[in-house]
Design an enzyme around this catalytic site. Structure first.
Site, PDB file in Angstrom:
ATOM      1  CD  GLU A 162      -2.768  -1.322   2.434  1.00 16.50           C
ATOM      2  OE1 GLU A 162      -2.728  -0.428   3.292  1.00 16.50           O
ATOM      3  OE2 GLU A 162      -3.501  -2.330   2.540  1.00 16.50           O
ATOM      4  CD  GLU A 278      -4.598  -7.920   1.904  1.00 15.15           C
ATOM      5  OE1 GLU A 278      -5.474  -7.206   2.411  1.00 15.15           O
ATOM      6  OE2 GLU A 278      -3.389  -7.628   1.950  1.00 15.15           O
TER       7      GLU A 278
HETATM    8  O1  9MR Z   1      -7.146  -7.826   8.892  1.00 13.46           O
HETATM    9  C1  9MR Z   1      -6.072  -7.101   9.487  1.00 13.46           C
HETATM   10  C2  9MR Z   1      -6.471  -6.569  10.836  1.00 13.46           C
HETATM   11  O2  9MR Z   1      -6.702  -7.635  11.735  1.00 13.46           O
HETATM   12  C3  9MR Z   1      -5.380  -5.665  11.381  1.00 13.46           C
HETATM   13  O3  9MR Z   1      -5.844  -5.037  12.561  1.00 13.46           O
HETATM   14  C4  9MR Z   1      -5.007  -4.592  10.367  1.00 13.46           C
HETATM   15  C5  9MR Z   1      -3.804  -3.793  10.842  1.00 13.46           C
HETATM   16  O4  9MR Z   1      -2.647  -4.580  10.932  1.00 13.46           O
HETATM   17  O5  9MR Z   1      -4.651  -5.195   9.115  1.00 13.46           O
HETATM   18  C6  9MR Z   1      -5.683  -5.968   8.564  1.00 13.46           C
HETATM   19  O6  9MR Z   1      -5.218  -6.518   7.333  1.00 13.46           O
HETATM   20  C7  9MR Z   1      -5.008  -5.604   6.274  1.00 13.46           C
HETATM   21  C8  9MR Z   1      -3.830  -6.074   5.448  1.00 13.46           C
HETATM   22  O7  9MR Z   1      -2.704  -6.276   6.274  1.00 13.46           O
HETATM   23  C9  9MR Z   1      -3.514  -5.125   4.325  1.00 13.46           C
HETATM   24  N1  9MR Z   1      -4.674  -4.878   3.509  1.00 13.46           N
HETATM   25  C10 9MR Z   1      -5.895  -4.517   4.202  1.00 13.46           C
HETATM   26  C11 9MR Z   1      -6.197  -5.536   5.300  1.00 13.46           C
HETATM   27  C12 9MR Z   1      -7.505  -5.209   5.984  1.00 13.46           C
HETATM   28  O8  9MR Z   1      -7.404  -3.969   6.630  1.00 13.46           O
END
Ligand code: 9MR
Length: 441
Positions: A162, A278
């Site tokens: 990102e 994802e």
């Molecule tokens: O699903 C993840 C959530 O449990 C965490 O709190 C968050 C922060 O680390 O990240 C979420 O996963 C994200 C992923 O790492 C990157 N793309 C978006 C995902 C959903 O927010």
């Protein structure tokens, strides 16, 4: 021949033991996976036993939802962040997933080395006081230690996650990142890929992002420019991950699947892979239903199966019991393929059917002998459905060599055909003959 039969019998028994999960229908080189949640590492009993059973049955690639992120691995501030040691990294969850995937013959994806969001809380303050050289030094040490520790065990990494601005101007984030001291965010990103490649030359290295899936988002053109530049400069990048967090019934439909296919093709022309990393399809209010959602999941399976530079389709979790969606999108939920009680939803069945259909053999141009061959889901043999009784089917390989003759075909046949194209000579009980091409996929 007897020996060969024995081998087939053994393979069948092993396949049955895999209980016909989603991954058992995949052609080789293709992967269906899930993110595993935090409970998997620190509180498995909160997930319940079904969680692990389903993971092993359905998936052949895994990624940790959070455990491989810097925010987890460097949650505790190291004594000297500019002189990192392996012992500063909390690798207990990493090692747990490595050992789980290795003992269950599952591919492992690493997510991620560098992400502007959710850094360890100490890092933002600390990095603001670093020089650019110190920023580079810290990042190099971190990636080198982690990629080196996982060398040969993690098949692919999201090196940078990102990094592209939502509003696309400028293309890359800077001020809102912990790496803002990098005068050129692009040079910083390139370096991350070089560090990862040096530490594990055999891992596939990915750039991963959201809102890059369709050309209707400005972010996609930024991504294509950024990635093309990296390819042109010879940066060791192997692919791009499309996150695909979509709202069912809203950001879905044929136009989306077409768009996803197109961006995969564009990246393919650059020599890159493009995986869905994802996927979840949230249901918000009455915009959709679990039936509509099922059809949408099926389309993503078909993308995986038909796009040669897409080798993985990963879901961001598999059960509605554990998903980031309700906590993040108010009024939304039910985004995944198993319900809260680990019961498969229509989406699961649709994915399975799409995978089974992809294993089917099609007989083309069968006019006078209308015949369809399809896989028997429980045995893996091929079944014949025909308007006339078939006396004999001769099977020729592409070199024209007759490799099999099956007489009085009433039941399954073809269990020992490997993938490929064959010519069938079909003779029915009335003496009609047809030559048809079949393809086993
Ligand atoms: O699903 C993840 C959530 O449990 C965490 O709190 C968050 C922060 O680390 O990240 C979420 O996963 C994200 C992923 O790492 C990157 N793309 C978006 C995902 C959903 O927010």
């Amino acid at each position: 021949m007897k020996k060969l039969f024995g081998v087939f019998a053994l393979v069948s028994i092993i396949s049955l033991a895999k209980a016909q999960g989603l991954q058992s229908f995949l052609p080789s080189g293709k992967y269906i996976g899930t993110a595993v949640n935090d409970n998997f590492f620190n509180n498995p009993s909160a997930n319940g036993a079904d969680y692990e059973t389903i993971v092993k049955k359905d998936f052949n690639v895994l990624v940790a939802e959070n455990a491989f992120k810097m925010g987890s691995i460097l949650a505790n501030k190291p004594a000297d962040p500019l002189n990192l040691k392996l012992s500063d990294l909390n690798l207990s969850y990493v090692d747990k997933l490595i050992s789980f995937t290795q003992s269950n013959n599952i591919r492992l994806r690493g997510h991620n080395f560098v992400w502007y969001a959710f850094p360890p809380s100490w890092l933002t303050t600390e990095a603001a006081n670093w020089s650019e050289a110190q920023l580079y030094s810290f990042t190099k040490q971190y990636i080198t230690l982690l990629a080196g520790h996982c060398k040969g065990k993690v098949a692919e990494w999201d090196v940078v996650n990102e990094a592209i601005n939502d509003n696309s101007t400028p293309a890359l984030r800077s001020a809102d990142t912990w790496y803002a001291k990098a005068t050129s965010p692009q040079a910083f990103i390139d370096s991350c890929f070089y560090y990862a490649h040096a530490a594990d030359p055999s891992a596939d290295l990915f750039y991963n992002d959201y809102s890059i899936e369709t050309s209707y988002s400005n972010k996609q053109s930024s991504m294509l420019t950024v990635i093309q530049g990296m390819v042109d400069r010879g940066v060791p990048i192997n692919g791009v991950g499309l996150q695909c967090h979509f709202e069912s019934g809203v950001n879905t439909g044929d136009w989306v699947y077409t768009e996803v296919g197109k961006v995969m093709d564009k990246l393919g022309v650059m020599g890159l892979k493009c995986n869905v990393t994802e996927l979840d399809l949230r249901i918000c209010g009455s915009a959709s239903s679990i039936t509509e959602q099922a059809d949408e999941y099926k389309h993503f399976v078909n993308i995986l199966l038909t796009k040669s530079n897409c080798n993985s389709l990963l879901l961001w979790g598999f059960t509605d019991k554990s998903s980031w969606i309700p906590g993040f999108f108010s009024g939304c939920g039910e985004a995944l393929i198993y319900d809260n009680n680990y019961q498969p939803k229509p989406a699961y069945t649709a994915m399975k059917e799409a995978l089974q259909a992809s294993n089917s053999v099609k007989i083309t141009n069968a006019n006078s002998i209308a015949a369809v061959v399809y896989p028997n889901p429980s045995t893996g043999n091929f079944m014949l459905s025909s308007s006339a009784d078939i006396l004999k089917i001769s099977v020729f390989n592409v070199q024209g060599k007759e490799i099999s003759v099956v007489e009085n075909v009433k039941e399954g046949f073809g269990e020992n055909f490997s993938q490929g194209i064959y010519l069938l000579k079909i003779v029915d009980v009335y003496g009609n003959e047809r030559y048809e091409k079949i393809e086993k996929r």
